[in-house]
Design a protein around this motif. Structure first.
Motif, PDB file in Angstrom:
ATOM      1  N   UNK A 125      32.335   9.576 -44.936  1.00 41.07           N
ATOM      2  CA  UNK A 125      31.786   8.863 -43.784  1.00 41.07           C
ATOM      3  C   UNK A 125      31.966   9.625 -42.473  1.00 41.07           C
ATOM      4  N   UNK A 126      32.017  10.949 -42.539  1.00 40.40           N
ATOM      5  CA  UNK A 126      32.187  11.745 -41.319  1.00 40.40           C
ATOM      6  C   UNK A 126      30.940  11.648 -40.442  1.00 40.40           C
ATOM      7  N   UNK A 127      31.153  11.718 -39.148  1.00 41.41           N
ATOM      8  CA  UNK A 127      30.033  11.759 -38.208  1.00 41.41           C
ATOM      9  C   UNK A 127      29.556  13.203 -38.096  1.00 41.41           C
ATOM     10  N   UNK A 128      28.263  13.400 -38.230  1.00 40.96           N
ATOM     11  CA  UNK A 128      27.692  14.749 -38.195  1.00 40.96           C
ATOM     12  C   UNK A 128      27.667  15.298 -36.771  1.00 40.96           C
ATOM     13  N   UNK A 129      27.671  16.624 -36.642  1.00 38.76           N
ATOM     14  CA  UNK A 129      27.454  17.231 -35.321  1.00 38.76           C
ATOM     15  C   UNK A 129      26.080  16.867 -34.779  1.00 38.76           C
ATOM     16  N   UNK A 130      25.908  17.038 -33.485  1.00 36.80           N
ATOM     17  CA  UNK A 130      24.620  16.708 -32.862  1.00 36.80           C
ATOM     18  C   UNK A 130      23.484  17.516 -33.477  1.00 36.80           C
TER      19      UNK A 130
END
Length: 209
Positions: free
Chosen positions: A33-38
């Motif tokens: 569930x990591x948030x991706x880079x922009x």
């Protein structure tokens, strides 16, 4: 239509006697569930060469996050391009391991609004209806904005290198493999190798740093 077959996987999936154990993280989707880079890039080494996808989180945040986690966890390694329809799409994202397919069957993400059109080279999640995106994605081979944008298919990135590789992927079976998604999910690559031996596949997919 870019709909995923809603497969009810049996409790006992078919796994070949020599099948390797599934990576533990891929059997537990909620742990990824990591948030991706922009903005990030993912490189796909395939049986026809390498292509690179550049993802823009602003286009489709939930889709970009899911794709990032799948690539990071090596989900796409060994995955087959089971649907290749020239001028339309290349679709992939069913695990070669039936146990992994079963684990991800209900790991859906909510829909993102469509902010970018389904133009040639864009990559988008397939689905089985509203709020059903899981692991299958497709690359638009033609301009599908006229029929897919209005149906809620939200591109999250675009092929920015190796377009010729994507265009060379074997499409001689047409829609036939797509009609057998249940067998692909429950029997994995053993079914594909036996039934559709000419299909191309992904050797490895990695985030570029």
């Amino acid at each position: 239509m870019i709909r995923v077959a809603l497969v009810a996987l049996a409790a006992a999936v078919v796994v070949g006697p020599a099948a390797a154990a599934a990576p533990p993280q891929l059997l537990h989707p909620s742990s990824l569930h990591a948030k991706a880079p922009a903005v990030y890039r993912a490189s796909f080494a395939t049986t026809k060469g390498t292509f690179v996808v550049t993802v823009h989180r602003a286009w489709s945040p939930l889709g970009a996050d899911r794709f990032y986690n799948l690539v990071q966890a090596h989900f796409f390694d060994g995955v087959t391009f089971f649907r290749v329809v020239k001028g339309f799409v290349v679709q992939f994202g069913i695990s070669p391991d039936p146990a992994i397919s079963k684990a991800w069957q209900s790991a859906t993400i909510k829909d993102d609004p469509v902010k970018t059109s389904n133009t040639p080279g864009t990559i988008t999640f397939a689905d089985g209806g509203p709020q059903t995106r899981t692991t299958q994605v497709f690359v638009n081979l033609g301009d599908n904005s006229g029929n897919l944008d209005g149906l809620g298919f939200s591109p999250f990135g675009k092929v920015t290198s190796g377009t010729s590789v994507v265009n060379k992927l074997f499409g001689g079976y047409g829609e036939q493999p797509s009609n057998d998604q249940q067998q692909i999910a429950t029997q994995g690559n053993a079914f594909l190798r036996k039934t559709f031996p000419k299909l191309d596949s992904i050797r490895t997919a990695r985030i570029l740093h």
